[in-house]
Design a protein around this motif. Structure first.
Motif, PDB file in Angstrom:
ATOM      1  N   GLU A 173      10.490 -42.869  22.862  1.00  0.00           N
ATOM      2  CA  GLU A 173      11.259 -42.011  21.945  1.00  0.00           C
ATOM      3  C   GLU A 173      12.304 -41.204  22.716  1.00  0.00           C
ATOM      4  O   GLU A 173      13.453 -41.075  22.258  1.00  0.00           O
ATOM      5  CB  GLU A 173      10.302 -41.067  21.199  1.00  0.00           C
ATOM      6  CG  GLU A 173      10.854 -40.600  19.854  1.00  0.00           C
ATOM      7  CD  GLU A 173       9.805 -39.833  19.053  1.00  0.00           C
ATOM      8  OE1 GLU A 173      10.146 -38.741  18.547  1.00  0.00           O
ATOM      9  OE2 GLU A 173       8.656 -40.322  18.970  1.00  0.00           O
ATOM     10  N   HIS A 177      16.197 -41.532  21.926  1.00  0.00           N
ATOM     11  CA  HIS A 177      16.942 -40.327  21.545  1.00  0.00           C
ATOM     12  C   HIS A 177      18.075 -40.034  22.529  1.00  0.00           C
ATOM     13  O   HIS A 177      19.205 -39.735  22.126  1.00  0.00           O
ATOM     14  CB  HIS A 177      15.992 -39.136  21.446  1.00  0.00           C
ATOM     15  CG  HIS A 177      15.086 -39.201  20.262  1.00  0.00           C
ATOM     16  ND1 HIS A 177      14.317 -38.140  19.839  1.00  0.00           N
ATOM     17  CD2 HIS A 177      14.819 -40.212  19.384  1.00  0.00           C
ATOM     18  CE1 HIS A 177      13.626 -38.487  18.776  1.00  0.00           C
ATOM     19  NE2 HIS A 177      13.919 -39.746  18.480  1.00  0.00           N
ATOM     20  N   PRO A 228      10.325 -34.900  22.084  1.00  0.00           N
ATOM     21  CA  PRO A 228       9.327 -35.927  22.431  1.00  0.00           C
ATOM     22  C   PRO A 228       8.935 -35.900  23.915  1.00  0.00           C
ATOM     23  O   PRO A 228       7.889 -36.416  24.284  1.00  0.00           O
ATOM     24  CB  PRO A 228      10.035 -37.233  22.065  1.00  0.00           C
ATOM     25  CG  PRO A 228      11.484 -36.913  22.021  1.00  0.00           C
ATOM     26  CD  PRO A 228      11.583 -35.479  21.630  1.00  0.00           C
ATOM     27  N   LYS A 231       6.528 -33.175  23.688  1.00  0.00           N
ATOM     28  CA  LYS A 231       5.784 -33.270  22.416  1.00  0.00           C
ATOM     29  C   LYS A 231       5.701 -31.920  21.717  1.00  0.00           C
ATOM     30  O   LYS A 231       4.633 -31.398  21.409  1.00  0.00           O
ATOM     31  CB  LYS A 231       4.380 -33.836  22.642  1.00  0.00           C
ATOM     32  CG  LYS A 231       3.858 -34.581  21.397  1.00  0.00           C
ATOM     33  CD  LYS A 231       2.744 -35.557  21.690  1.00  0.00           C
ATOM     34  CE  LYS A 231       2.262 -36.286  20.464  1.00  0.00           C
ATOM     35  NZ  LYS A 231       3.312 -36.817  19.561  1.00  0.00           N
ATOM     36  N   SER A 236      12.291 -30.310  18.586  1.00  0.00           N
ATOM     37  CA  SER A 236      12.768 -31.398  17.694  1.00  0.00           C
ATOM     38  C   SER A 236      13.384 -30.839  16.413  1.00  0.00           C
ATOM     39  O   SER A 236      14.451 -31.278  15.993  1.00  0.00           O
ATOM     40  CB  SER A 236      11.600 -32.317  17.331  1.00  0.00           C
ATOM     41  OG  SER A 236      11.015 -32.832  18.496  1.00  0.00           O
ATOM     42  N   PRO A 283      16.820 -42.059   9.557  1.00  0.00           N
ATOM     43  CA  PRO A 283      15.613 -41.675  10.313  1.00  0.00           C
ATOM     44  C   PRO A 283      15.502 -40.156  10.502  1.00  0.00           C
ATOM     45  O   PRO A 283      14.397 -39.605  10.504  1.00  0.00           O
ATOM     46  CB  PRO A 283      15.773 -42.375  11.657  1.00  0.00           C
ATOM     47  CG  PRO A 283      17.120 -42.986  11.687  1.00  0.00           C
ATOM     48  CD  PRO A 283      17.680 -42.963  10.324  1.00  0.00           C
ATOM     49  N   ALA A 287      12.439 -37.719   9.178  1.00  0.00           N
ATOM     50  CA  ALA A 287      11.665 -37.161  10.304  1.00  0.00           C
ATOM     51  C   ALA A 287      10.771 -35.991   9.875  1.00  0.00           C
ATOM     52  O   ALA A 287       9.593 -35.944  10.261  1.00  0.00           O
ATOM     53  CB  ALA A 287      12.610 -36.733  11.421  1.00  0.00           C
ATOM     54  N   ILE A 290       7.555 -37.169   8.664  1.00  0.00           N
ATOM     55  CA  ILE A 290       6.681 -37.671   9.744  1.00  0.00           C
ATOM     56  C   ILE A 290       6.063 -36.476  10.477  1.00  0.00           C
ATOM     57  O   ILE A 290       4.855 -36.424  10.719  1.00  0.00           O
ATOM     58  CB  ILE A 290       7.484 -38.566  10.720  1.00  0.00           C
ATOM     59  CG1 ILE A 290       8.063 -39.779   9.987  1.00  0.00           C
ATOM     60  CG2 ILE A 290       6.607 -39.009  11.885  1.00  0.00           C
ATOM     61  CD1 ILE A 290       8.989 -40.635  10.849  1.00  0.00           C
ATOM     62  N   GLY A 299       4.548 -43.169   8.796  1.00  0.00           N
ATOM     63  CA  GLY A 299       5.213 -42.603   9.983  1.00  0.00           C
ATOM     64  C   GLY A 299       5.261 -43.572  11.147  1.00  0.00           C
ATOM     65  O   GLY A 299       6.319 -43.817  11.739  1.00  0.00           O
ATOM     66  N   VAL A 300       4.137 -44.210  11.449  1.00  0.00           N
ATOM     67  CA  VAL A 300       4.085 -45.121  12.611  1.00  0.00           C
ATOM     68  C   VAL A 300       5.006 -46.314  12.367  1.00  0.00           C
ATOM     69  O   VAL A 300       5.789 -46.714  13.243  1.00  0.00           O
ATOM     70  CB  VAL A 300       2.629 -45.586  12.847  1.00  0.00           C
ATOM     71  CG1 VAL A 300       2.578 -46.592  13.997  1.00  0.00           C
ATOM     72  CG2 VAL A 300       1.727 -44.394  13.121  1.00  0.00           C
ATOM     73  N   GLU A 303       8.531 -45.247  13.027  1.00  0.00           N
ATOM     74  CA  GLU A 303       8.826 -45.075  14.461  1.00  0.00           C
ATOM     75  C   GLU A 303       8.947 -46.424  15.158  1.00  0.00           C
ATOM     76  O   GLU A 303       9.769 -46.605  16.048  1.00  0.00           O
ATOM     77  CB  GLU A 303       7.749 -44.223  15.123  1.00  0.00           C
ATOM     78  CG  GLU A 303       8.033 -42.734  14.946  1.00  0.00           C
ATOM     79  CD  GLU A 303       6.835 -41.847  15.256  1.00  0.00           C
ATOM     80  OE1 GLU A 303       6.941 -40.639  15.013  1.00  0.00           O
ATOM     81  OE2 GLU A 303       5.807 -42.395  15.710  1.00  0.00           O
ATOM     82  N   GLN A 304       8.165 -47.403  14.714  1.00  0.00           N
ATOM     83  CA  GLN A 304       8.188 -48.706  15.384  1.00  0.00           C
ATOM     84  C   GLN A 304       9.393 -49.555  14.969  1.00  0.00           C
ATOM     85  O   GLN A 304       9.927 -50.308  15.768  1.00  0.00           O
ATOM     86  CB  GLN A 304       6.907 -49.471  15.078  1.00  0.00           C
ATOM     87  CG  GLN A 304       5.753 -49.000  15.949  1.00  0.00           C
ATOM     88  CD  GLN A 304       4.482 -49.756  15.618  1.00  0.00           C
ATOM     89  OE1 GLN A 304       4.428 -50.464  14.604  1.00  0.00           O
ATOM     90  NE2 GLN A 304       3.484 -49.618  16.463  1.00  0.00           N
TER      91      GLN A 304
END
Ligand code: HEM
Length: 413
Positions: A173, A177, A228, A231, A236, A283, A287, A290, A299-300, A303-304
């Protein structure tokens, strides 16, 4: 002609082949192979778009600041392309030595380009020029390329175990980003600032908004990289807010002067530029759902998979507009250049984005929707590849052989 244009045309064609391959693998008609995912995204980002950016920025800045056309820098072209080719071999076979060498060479090429752009000092006063043109793009390019340096370090280190001693919580990520909210967002914004008066034949709506937009995008991207990395949503969330408001402000700068001017909207190029931004906003808009972990929200899955719609819907589509424009400038300088793209590409590239996102939510039909998205993206690339080919073929036919190899770029004027 500079050699970046040849490499760009090659990578655009390769991106088309990879999209077709991704469609066939999604339909399980041909086997999946290691590295497919990396090639699918990086033929566009690190290939076509990065080659174009390296080939254009010195020329655009030279025009903006009143400097003579820059000479072709063989050291930058060689380090970038040897680095790229080394990665194209090393990543699919996950060879650490080749990945490290390739990443380092791309890092050196980018550093050399930043220094070249930085040294291109202004030879006429910095102000909004009388034709509404201002040369604020330079700072966007230098900040964008600096984010690219960070993206290269994290990307190169992804499979070399660097993420642990760099203490990166979500390395892929951070990589995405730094390269998309940082590198390409800043470079595309800089290009809009510098080239919009040429493309639209009128100034942006609020020329004095350029500096605040510059700082909001720069700090917004920083929040979206640190978030990210450590975390923490404390970085963010403000990053998302700054990035969103600056991007919408930039888009309004583009749309407002053309609002009501029917003629201006009769060419697909402008629609490509404006609709492309939907795929970088999508996205960011979801966000918060998520981050808040809304139950039942995939959410996953987002992100994928969302990075693919970001790269094809935003990065590639923006390229559909500006790459043919500069090919015209380069290969057919005596003909009026216009933004690239076609109505067919506009419909198919955006439909591809919708099908990709639908495949995230309608998991029962994931394979067919995902495959259809790539069929549509493959179709959208074909008219662009054909137009680049035609421009190059006609241009090379008229160009004097001697001029072909040595001349620095004439793209920006
Ligand atoms: C030297 C330069 C670069 C290197 C070494 C690099 C390396 C990587 C690696 C190793 C991955 C993970 C692949 C995986 O886990 O399957 C990745 C993913 C990704 N990279 Fe890069 N990258 C580079 C440049 C870029 C640039 C310039 C961009 C965009 C502007 C970019 C956008 C992405 C995206 C969107 C993904 C996620 C792909 C997906 O999920 O399908 N990368 N990169």
């Amino acid at each position: 002609m500079n050699l970046y244009f040849l490499m760009t045309a090659l990578f655009v064609a390769m991106a088309g082949l990879m999209a077709a391959d991704a469609a066939l693998t999604s339909f399980t008609l041909i086997p999946w192979f290691n590295g497919l995912r990396w090639l699918r995204v990086h033929f566009i980002t690190l290939g076509a778009i990065t080659e174009m950016v390296f080939g254009l920025l010195p020329a655009i800045i030279a025009i903006q600041v009143g400097l003579p056309r820059p000479k072709f820098r063989w050291d930058i072209w060689l380090t970038l392309n040897i680095g790229l080719l080394t990665l194209l071999v090393g990543i699919p076979i996950v060879n650490q030595a080749l990945i490290f060498t390739g990443g380092t060479l791309v890092f050196i090429a980018t550093t050399l380009l930043i220094v070249q752009l930085y040294e291109m000092k202004v030879s006429r006063p910095v102000a909004v020029a009388d034709n509404g043109r201002s040369h604020n793009g330079r700072k966007f390019y230098i900040v964008g390329l600096s984010y690219f340096l960070l993206g290269i370090i994290v990307g190169t280190g992804l499979w070399l175990g660097w993420s642990s001693w760099l203490r990166i919580a979500v390395p892929v990520e951070v990589h995405i980003h730094a390269n998309n909210w940082g590198f390409l967002t800043m470079v595309f914004a800089g290009m809009i600032v510098d080239m919009y008066p040429v493309w639209a034949k009128r100034p942006l709506a609020w020329p004095r908004s350029i500096t605040p937009i510059f700082w909001m995008l720069t700090i917004g991207a920083l929040g979206l990289v640190i978030g990210p990395w450590v975390k923490s949503n404390w970085f963010s969330v403000p990053g998302i807010i700054l990035f969103l408001s600056a991007t919408i402000w930039l888009l309004l700068n583009v749309i407002k002067p053309l609002w009501g001017d029917k003629e201006a909207w009769t060419h697909p190029g402008l629609w490509h530029i404006v609709t492309a931004y939907w795929w970088i906003l999508a996205p960011v808009l979801v966000a918060p759902l998520i981050i808040l972990n809304v139950p039942g929200f995939p959410g996953v899955g987002i992100e994928q998979n969302a990075p693919q719609a970001l790269v094809y819907g935003w990065v590639l589509q923006f390229g559909y507009a500006f790459i043919p424009y500069f090919f015209y400038r380069m290969f057919l300088p005596n003909e009026p250049a216009q933004l690239g793209g076609s109505w067919f590409s506009l419909v198919t590239v955006n439909l591809g984005g919708f099908f990709l996102w639908a495949s995230i939510f309608l998991t029962a039909y994931q394979g067919i929707l995902h495959g259809t998205a790539y069929v549509l993206w493959t179709l959208s690339i074909i008219p662009i590849v054909l137009s680049l080919w035609q421009i190059m073929r006609r241009g090379l036919a008229t160009m004097d052989t001697g001029e072909i190899l040595l001349e620095g770029s004439s793209a920006g004027n």
